[in-house]
Design an enzyme around this catalytic site. Structure first.
Site, PDB file in Angstrom:
ATOM      1  N   GLU A 142       0.814  -1.217   0.000  1.00 37.25           N
ATOM      2  CA  GLU A 142       0.000   0.000   0.000  1.00 37.25           C
ATOM      3  C   GLU A 142       0.850   1.270   0.000  1.00 37.25           C
ATOM      4  OE1 GLU A 142      -0.451  -2.629   1.897  1.00 37.25           O
ATOM      5  OE2 GLU A 142      -2.524  -3.329   1.688  1.00 37.25           O
ATOM      6  N   MET A 166      24.330   8.476   1.059  1.00 28.70           N
ATOM      7  CA  MET A 166      24.232   9.806   1.661  1.00 28.70           C
ATOM      8  C   MET A 166      24.550   9.754   3.160  1.00 28.70           C
ATOM      9  SD  MET A 166      23.869  12.899   1.149  1.00 28.70           S
ATOM     10  CE  MET A 166      22.964  13.559  -0.245  1.00 28.70           C
ATOM     11  N   LYS A 202     -17.465  -0.599   6.453  1.00 24.09           N
ATOM     12  CA  LYS A 202     -17.980  -1.622   5.530  1.00 24.09           C
ATOM     13  C   LYS A 202     -19.492  -1.474   5.346  1.00 24.09           C
ATOM     14  CE  LYS A 202     -17.105  -6.418   4.373  1.00 24.09           C
ATOM     15  NZ  LYS A 202     -16.414  -7.666   4.740  1.00 24.09           N
ATOM     16  N   PHE A 205     -11.350  -7.088  14.273  1.00 24.94           N
ATOM     17  CA  PHE A 205     -10.302  -7.590  13.379  1.00 24.94           C
ATOM     18  C   PHE A 205      -9.925  -6.515  12.352  1.00 24.94           C
ATOM     19  CE2 PHE A 205      -9.147  -9.900   9.416  1.00 24.94           C
ATOM     20  CZ  PHE A 205      -7.908 -10.359   9.859  1.00 24.94           C
ATOM     21  N   GLN A 206      -8.655  -6.226  12.250  1.00 29.98           N
ATOM     22  CA  GLN A 206      -8.104  -5.233  11.319  1.00 29.98           C
ATOM     23  C   GLN A 206      -8.702  -3.840  11.508  1.00 29.98           C
ATOM     24  OE1 GLN A 206      -8.019  -7.037   7.326  1.00 29.98           O
ATOM     25  NE2 GLN A 206      -5.980  -7.784   7.875  1.00 29.98           N
TER      26      GLN A 206
HETATM   27  C1  FAD Z   1      18.747  14.325   0.612  1.00 35.73           C
HETATM   28  C2  FAD Z   1      18.037  15.635   0.360  1.00 35.73           C
HETATM   29  C3  FAD Z   1      18.765  16.774   0.112  1.00 35.73           C
HETATM   30  C4  FAD Z   1      18.136  17.974  -0.198  1.00 35.73           C
HETATM   31  N1  FAD Z   1      18.892  19.057  -0.535  1.00 35.73           N
HETATM   32  C5  FAD Z   1      18.295  20.159  -1.023  1.00 35.73           C
HETATM   33  C6  FAD Z   1      19.059  21.256  -1.549  1.00 35.73           C
HETATM   34  O1  FAD Z   1      20.273  21.227  -1.577  1.00 35.73           O
HETATM   35  N2  FAD Z   1      18.386  22.318  -2.047  1.00 35.73           N
HETATM   36  C7  FAD Z   1      17.005  22.364  -2.070  1.00 35.73           C
HETATM   37  O2  FAD Z   1      16.437  23.329  -2.586  1.00 35.73           O
HETATM   38  N3  FAD Z   1      16.267  21.377  -1.552  1.00 35.73           N
HETATM   39  C8  FAD Z   1      16.880  20.270  -1.047  1.00 35.73           C
HETATM   40  N4  FAD Z   1      16.104  19.235  -0.585  1.00 35.73           N
HETATM   41  C9  FAD Z   1      14.636  19.374  -0.629  1.00 35.73           C
HETATM   42  C10 FAD Z   1      14.093  20.162   0.561  1.00 35.73           C
HETATM   43  O3  FAD Z   1      14.086  19.329   1.699  1.00 35.73           O
HETATM   44  C11 FAD Z   1      12.672  20.686   0.274  1.00 35.73           C
HETATM   45  O4  FAD Z   1      11.832  19.619  -0.057  1.00 35.73           O
HETATM   46  C12 FAD Z   1      12.618  21.683  -0.869  1.00 35.73           C
HETATM   47  O5  FAD Z   1      13.594  22.670  -0.727  1.00 35.73           O
HETATM   48  C13 FAD Z   1      11.239  22.319  -0.914  1.00 35.73           C
HETATM   49  O6  FAD Z   1      11.086  23.043  -2.084  1.00 35.73           O
HETATM   50  P1  FAD Z   1       9.883  24.085  -2.233  1.00 35.73           P
HETATM   51  O7  FAD Z   1       9.843  24.964  -1.038  1.00 35.73           O
HETATM   52  O8  FAD Z   1      10.053  24.705  -3.567  1.00 35.73           O
HETATM   53  O9  FAD Z   1       8.606  23.132  -2.361  1.00 35.73           O
HETATM   54  P2  FAD Z   1       7.449  22.716  -1.333  1.00 35.73           P
HETATM   55  O10 FAD Z   1       8.015  22.228  -0.068  1.00 35.73           O
HETATM   56  O11 FAD Z   1       6.557  21.813  -2.098  1.00 35.73           O
HETATM   57  O12 FAD Z   1       6.705  24.070  -1.028  1.00 35.73           O
HETATM   58  C14 FAD Z   1       5.892  24.658  -2.000  1.00 35.73           C
HETATM   59  C15 FAD Z   1       5.386  25.995  -1.490  1.00 35.73           C
HETATM   60  O13 FAD Z   1       4.551  26.546  -2.508  1.00 35.73           O
HETATM   61  C16 FAD Z   1       3.336  26.992  -1.927  1.00 35.73           C
HETATM   62  N5  FAD Z   1       2.272  26.898  -2.929  1.00 35.73           N
HETATM   63  C17 FAD Z   1       1.588  25.807  -3.320  1.00 35.73           C
HETATM   64  N6  FAD Z   1       0.692  26.124  -4.265  1.00 35.73           N
HETATM   65  C18 FAD Z   1       0.819  27.452  -4.488  1.00 35.73           C
HETATM   66  C19 FAD Z   1       0.151  28.375  -5.338  1.00 35.73           C
HETATM   67  N7  FAD Z   1      -0.827  27.987  -6.186  1.00 35.73           N
HETATM   68  N8  FAD Z   1       0.535  29.674  -5.301  1.00 35.73           N
HETATM   69  C20 FAD Z   1       1.517  30.085  -4.452  1.00 35.73           C
HETATM   70  N9  FAD Z   1       2.161  29.252  -3.610  1.00 35.73           N
HETATM   71  C21 FAD Z   1       1.823  27.954  -3.636  1.00 35.73           C
HETATM   72  C22 FAD Z   1       3.112  26.072  -0.741  1.00 35.73           C
HETATM   73  O14 FAD Z   1       2.242  26.678   0.213  1.00 35.73           O
HETATM   74  C23 FAD Z   1       4.544  25.865  -0.231  1.00 35.73           C
HETATM   75  O15 FAD Z   1       4.902  26.856   0.700  1.00 35.73           O
HETATM   76  C24 FAD Z   1      16.716  18.042  -0.221  1.00 35.73           C
HETATM   77  C25 FAD Z   1      15.980  16.915   0.069  1.00 35.73           C
HETATM   78  C26 FAD Z   1      16.613  15.702   0.342  1.00 35.73           C
HETATM   79  C27 FAD Z   1      15.785  14.497   0.599  1.00 35.73           C
HETATM   80  C1  TPP Z   2      12.659   5.530   4.526  1.00 36.02           C
HETATM   81  C2  TPP Z   2      13.959   6.201   4.818  1.00 36.02           C
HETATM   82  N1  TPP Z   2      14.790   5.667   5.749  1.00 36.02           N
HETATM   83  C3  TPP Z   2      15.985   6.260   5.989  1.00 36.02           C
HETATM   84  C4  TPP Z   2      16.345   7.406   5.359  1.00 36.02           C
HETATM   85  C5  TPP Z   2      17.680   8.087   5.666  1.00 36.02           C
HETATM   86  N2  TPP Z   2      18.503   8.117   4.465  1.00 36.02           N
HETATM   87  C6  TPP Z   2      18.620   9.204   3.681  1.00 36.02           C
HETATM   88  S1  TPP Z   2      19.590   8.969   2.338  1.00 36.02           S
HETATM   89  C7  TPP Z   2      19.910   7.384   2.807  1.00 36.02           C
HETATM   90  C8  TPP Z   2      20.812   6.505   1.992  1.00 36.02           C
HETATM   91  C9  TPP Z   2      20.232   6.143   0.684  1.00 36.02           C
HETATM   92  O1  TPP Z   2      21.020   5.105   0.140  1.00 36.02           O
HETATM   93  P1  TPP Z   2      20.806   4.636  -1.353  1.00 36.02           P
HETATM   94  O2  TPP Z   2      19.372   4.390  -1.609  1.00 36.02           O
HETATM   95  O3  TPP Z   2      21.741   3.531  -1.651  1.00 36.02           O
HETATM   96  O4  TPP Z   2      21.192   5.954  -2.170  1.00 36.02           O
HETATM   97  P2  TPP Z   2      22.623   6.669  -2.272  1.00 36.02           P
HETATM   98  O5  TPP Z   2      22.664   7.737  -1.222  1.00 36.02           O
HETATM   99  O6  TPP Z   2      23.675   5.610  -2.038  1.00 36.02           O
HETATM  100  O7  TPP Z   2      22.654   7.234  -3.647  1.00 36.02           O
HETATM  101  C10 TPP Z   2      19.256   7.063   4.009  1.00 36.02           C
HETATM  102  C11 TPP Z   2      19.366   5.775   4.714  1.00 36.02           C
HETATM  103  C12 TPP Z   2      15.416   7.937   4.448  1.00 36.02           C
HETATM  104  N3  TPP Z   2      15.648   9.088   3.798  1.00 36.02           N
HETATM  105  N4  TPP Z   2      14.252   7.300   4.177  1.00 36.02           N
END
Ligand code: FAD
Ligand code: TPP
Ligand code: MG
Length: 569
Positions: free
Chosen positions: A49, A473, A161, A111-112
């Protein structure tokens, strides 16, 4: 017209324009599944799911339409939790439908039985427990309305249900949403607009921070018009990638923790930040105490809760971005901001020579090279769905996205296991798109059972598994901040090609740079799914990097000329 609750459910979905749903059956949702057969709905049987909810999410992000997932009560419903939280964090419009035990059994540990509306209260935009057939239509119509309007997000409808089995009169019009307290978009404040224009027209070093909200608002053309008229460079969040063409001369690239050094430097030296549909995530700002101290700030966001949440702004415009830009654009003066552009260009400095793309093929296969070659070979036109980790950042840096909704990734929750199922949803939403799931060896294993879904549904999804033998990472953080003590990050992996073949999916392993293009070309030429395992450098790191909590200008730059990896010493 008398109908059962189950029939009303599908009747409403069809009238809402739903053609595809993603789900997994079970006892408490059986009446709904039985009724489904009489409606023009394609049901995609996920293998978990969580996968079904990511599929609905990928469908929504690829198309802008509401994605729908359906599951049974108890474990079916709790398996959806990660997918719902993922959609919530990234403002993705999905409706999740769950079966619930009979209304007279609710509260008896039947159940469930699980209190899924209680569990998902903080991770849904809204949710419903429906206990009577005559409540089904109203709840569903509201659910779709709430999911897609204002700041989009997930809505869950839990239907007992007996509510599915019971009968009542069905009246679509009478079930129209009536939500007096719900105001999806505020009215623009003309004084704030005037102030925003004054700041913009007098700024010398303005910068647009382009976020995901641009795509959610469908305002890509207006952002471009604004940038071009006023000569304002554009930096993108991870989720904003694609909102502004990568090749546009005003596009600087990604900001934040793994953004390019010159982008973060430009933010720190800017005198006006124009934040459009982005929420100043901590991955974007680094240390708030030192963030863009010399810049005035304009923030346009549809959600009032975002204004002044992380970053105090001079002008907050609470509005749909399209409406806001339509109001602002006539007052935006054309400007020549060449000195500012030249200054940003100077920030680039030696970045180009540090870039891994400049390196000759030295016999090592770097993930960055894989992303670069994938970009070149697909002409930059693929719809790429990434997982979470190093490969996700390399994709963001080296696959240059020209079009909106061509990168789908879990940003806010950072959900490993997202890529494969979300790519399935994206492919169903956009059957003409070339869809690539790009996953790490760790995250791929979290939802790889969905390979069976791809085969059963005969979907053409290409899969790239970036195998570095690590939870890369996390390993990188251990290398930088925990003295290279690799606790629980090395992975012993299955043979990914034989695994894919067991599902009936052709697969190859690539170990050298010279083989990348050919493998990608062969996968593209094949009609149907194909998997490529890329055996990349094991101890490679993503640069630049702003360490968590550091100031945006305190980046760990790409070593010059290149990272010495563990394998090299
Ligand atoms: C491993 C990892 C590393 C990351 N590193 C980076 C990085 O280096 N740089 C980076 O940028 N991000 C990075 N991120 C992503 C970061 O965590 C955020 O998800 C991202 O920056 C959010 O982008 P956003 O604010 O544009 O989008 P969202 O979080 O989706 O926010 C969207 C915004 O738009 C607004 N909005 C929605 N609809 C409308 C509308 N119609 N009109 C006006 N406003 C609206 C919402 O209210 C919200 O505030 C990383 C994520 C991971 C998992
Ligand atoms: C469900 C979940 N568990 C743990 C993490 C923490 N986490 C962030 S990046 C990462 C490693 C990802 O490894 P892999 O999928 O091999 O990608 P790589 O960074 O090696 O490209 C982990 C464990 C996460 N983001 N999501
Ligand atoms: Mg890995």
């Amino acid at each position: 017209m008398t109908r059962t609750g189950a029939q009303i459910l599908w009747e409403c979905l069809v009238r809402e324009g739903v053609t595809d749903v993603f789900g997994y059956p079970g006892g408490a949702i059986l009446p709904a599944y039985d009724a489904m057969l009489d409606f023009p709905i394609r049901h995609v049987l996920a293998r978990h799911e969580q996968g079904a909810t990511h599929m609905a999410d990928g469908y929504a992000r690829a198309s802008g339409r509401v994605g729908v997932a359906i599951a049974t009560s108890g474990p079916g419903a709790t398996n959806m939790v990660t997918g719902i939280a993922t959609a919530m964090m990234d403002s993705s419009p999905i409706v999740c439908i769950t079966g619930q035990v009979g209304s007279r059994l609710v509260g008896t540990d039947a159940f469930q039985e699980t209190d899924i509306t209680g569990i998902t209260l903080p991770i849904t935009k809204h949710n419903y427990l429906v206990t009577r057939a005559d409540e089904v239509a109203g709840a569903l119509r509201e659910a779709f309305h709430i999911a897609r309007t204002g700041r989009p997000g997930p809505v869950l409808v839990d239907i007992t249900k007996d509510a599915q089995q019971g009968s009542c009169a069905f009246d679509w019009d009478a079930a129209a949403p009536n939500l007096p307290g719900y105001r999806p978009a505020g009215a623009l404040d003309p004084r704030a607009c005037a102030r925003a224009l004054e700041l913009l027209n007098t700024a010398e070093r303005p910068l647009i921070l382009a976020g995901h909200g641009i795509m959610l608002a469908g305002a890509e053309d207006l952002v471009r018009a604004l940038a071009e008229r006023a000569g304002v460079p554009v930096a993108m969040t991870l989720l904003g990638i694609g909102a502004f063409p990568a090749s546009h001369p005003l596009n600087l690239g990604m900001m934040g923790m793994h953004g390019e050094a010159w982008v973060n430097q430009a933010i720190q030296e800017s005198d006006l930040l124009v934040a459009l549909g982005m929420r100043f995530d901590d991955r974007v700002t680094g240390n708030l105490k030192t963030y863009a101290l010399g810049a005035r700030k304009i923030h346009v966001d549809i959600d009032p809760a975002e204004i002044d949440k992380n970053v105090r702004v001079d002008v907050g415009l609470v509005a749909d971005l399209r409406a806001a830009l339509e109001a602002l654009l006539p007052g935006v003066l054309a400007a020549d901001r060449t000195p500012w552009h030249a200054r940003i260009h100077a920030f680039k400095g030696d970045a180009a020579v540090r870039d891994i793309q400049q390196l000759p093929d030295d016999g090592h296969l770097y993930a960055a090279h894989v992303m670069h070659d994938l970009w070149r070979e697909t002409g930059g036109a693929a719809l790429v769905v990434t997982d979470v980790g190093q490969h996700q950042m390399w994709e963001a840096q080296y696959y240059h996205h020209e079009t909106s909704r061509s990168l789908i990734t879990s940003g806010g929750l950072g959900t490993m296991g997202f890529a494969l199922p979300a790519a399935i949803g994206a492919r169903l939403a956009r059957p003409d798109a070339e869809v690539w799931a790009v996953a790490g060896d760790g995250g791929f294993q979290m939802t790889m059972a969905e390979l069976a879904t791809i085969v059963q549904e005969q979907l053409d999804v290409k899969i790239a598994v970036v195998n570095n033998g690590f939870l890369g990472m996390v390993r990188q953080w251990q290398e930088f901040f925990y003295g290279r003590r690799y606790a629980a990050t090395p992975l012993v992996n299955p043979d990914f090609t034989r695994l894919a073949e067991a599902f009936g999916i052709p697969a190859v392993t690539v170990r050298e740079r010279g083989e990348v293009v050919q493998a990608v070309a062969a996968a593209r030429a094949h009609r149907g799914p194909a998997l490529i395992e890329f055996r990349v450098e094991q101890e490679d790191s993503v640069f630049p990097m702003v360490p968590a909590g550091a100031s945006l200008h305190e980046m760990i730059r790409r070593p010059s000329p290149i990272v010495e990896t563990g394998a090299d010493v």
